[in-house]
Scaffold this motif. Structure first.
Motif, PDB file in Angstrom:
ATOM      1  N   TYR A   1      27.012 -60.895  48.351  1.00  0.00           N
ATOM      2  CA  TYR A   1      27.060 -62.342  48.221  1.00  0.00           C
ATOM      3  C   TYR A   1      27.206 -62.751  46.754  1.00  0.00           C
ATOM      4  CZ  TYR A   1      25.333 -62.324  53.041  1.00  0.00           C
ATOM      5  OH  TYR A   1      25.189 -62.102  54.388  1.00  0.00           O
TER       6      TYR A   1
ATOM      7  N   THR B   1      20.637 -63.556  51.946  1.00  0.00           N
ATOM      8  CA  THR B   1      20.668 -64.349  53.169  1.00  0.00           C
ATOM      9  C   THR B   1      19.558 -63.843  54.081  1.00  0.00           C
ATOM     10  OG1 THR B   1      23.024 -64.850  53.043  1.00  0.00           O
ATOM     11  CG2 THR B   1      22.011 -64.914  55.228  1.00  0.00           C
TER      12      THR B   1
ATOM     13  N   LYS C   1      19.769 -59.832  54.282  1.00  0.00           N
ATOM     14  CA  LYS C   1      21.083 -59.253  54.011  1.00  0.00           C
ATOM     15  C   LYS C   1      21.493 -59.492  52.571  1.00  0.00           C
ATOM     16  CE  LYS C   1      24.296 -58.936  56.959  1.00  0.00           C
ATOM     17  NZ  LYS C   1      25.410 -59.080  57.926  1.00  0.00           N
TER      18      LYS C   1
ATOM     19  N   ALA D   1      24.810 -58.386  51.745  1.00  0.00           N
ATOM     20  CA  ALA D   1      26.268 -58.445  51.845  1.00  0.00           C
ATOM     21  C   ALA D   1      26.648 -58.747  53.289  1.00  0.00           C
ATOM     22  CB  ALA D   1      26.890 -57.119  51.405  1.00  0.00           C
ATOM     23  N   GLU D   2      27.787 -59.419  53.455  1.00  0.00           N
ATOM     24  CA  GLU D   2      28.179 -59.874  54.788  1.00  0.00           C
ATOM     25  C   GLU D   2      28.341 -58.731  55.781  1.00  0.00           C
ATOM     26  OE1 GLU D   2      31.700 -62.233  54.448  1.00  0.00           O
ATOM     27  OE2 GLU D   2      30.606 -64.030  53.817  1.00  0.00           O
ATOM     28  N   ASN D   3      28.915 -57.624  55.344  1.00  0.00           N
ATOM     29  CA  ASN D   3      29.279 -56.548  56.272  1.00  0.00           C
ATOM     30  C   ASN D   3      28.358 -55.341  56.207  1.00  0.00           C
ATOM     31  OD1 ASN D   3      31.515 -57.985  57.253  1.00  0.00           O
ATOM     32  ND2 ASN D   3      32.787 -57.284  55.558  1.00  0.00           N
TER      33      ASN D   3
END
Length: 203
Positions: free
Chosen positions: A2, A100, A115, A117-119
């Motif tokens: 992020y 997040t 989290k 990172a998104e993935n």
């Protein structure tokens, strides 16, 4: 990762790690490096008395820095000598620093998905004993983040290394005007030291 979290990590360049602290941290560097050389999984269990503040910060920042520096097969955990709850100010502090966070339950010991990172998979965080079934049973390093847990647990069953990396408890400032600043400060201190640790690893 992020973008806000990237900015927080970039700001760590302003925080120097003293030579004295590097000596403390180098035991962890050596443990991780030995695992990288032997191509083994790296399991780190951050342990504090209540598994409410410092141990979670250690777990989360270590996992984040492993990803940041591309050190693979790192699995970070946390636990306590007793069960309480991850303190809400820790969630707020990490959220402000770019993570997040989803609160998965609302009981007295909430479960959080955190989290970086998104993935990438979320870290599942809640207060638990260090030897809970959620944590590894053997082949891990026990990282003692507070003096009371370190002194109160002379033996951590299953740990192949015991590494004291102690931090002052931000709980001392709960309910004061300095509370927000001290939680941010402690989180960034732990982040900067985990940054140092994983920056030293030769892949």
């Amino acid at each position: 990762m992020y973008s806000n979290l990237k900015q927080t990590i970039a700001s760590l360049a302003n925080l120097s790690v003293s030579e004295e602290r590097k000596e403390v941290l180098n035991s962890l560097v050596s443990y991780i490096q030995s695992k990288v050389h032997s191509k083994e999984e790296i399991r780190l269990n951050f342990i504090c008395t209540h598994n409410s503040r410092r141990s979670h910060l250690g777990q989360i920042w270590a996992q984040t820095m492993a990803f940041h520096f591309g050190v693979s097969n790192v699995f970070c955990y946390s636990g306590g000598t007793e069960v309480t709850a991850m303190f809400a100010k820790v969630e707020e502090t990490l959220s402000n620093q770019g993570f997040t966070i989803l609160k998965l339950s609302n009981e007295s010991n909430p479960v959080y998905a955190i989290k970086f990172a998104e993935n990438e998979p979320a870290l599942i965080c809640f207060s638990k004993k260090y030897d809970a079934n959620f944590n590894p049973k053997n082949g891990f390093a026990a990282i003692m983040t507070c003096s009371s847990a370190d002194e109160g647990c002379p033996f951590i069953f299953g740990a192949e290394a015991r590494i004291p990396i102690r931090y002052d408890d931000p709980k001392a400032f709960d309910g004061t005007d300095l509370m927000n600043a001290k939680y941010e400060e402690r989180s960034l201190e732990i982040a900067s030291e985990m940054f140092y640790v994983f920056s030293q690893i030769k892949k």
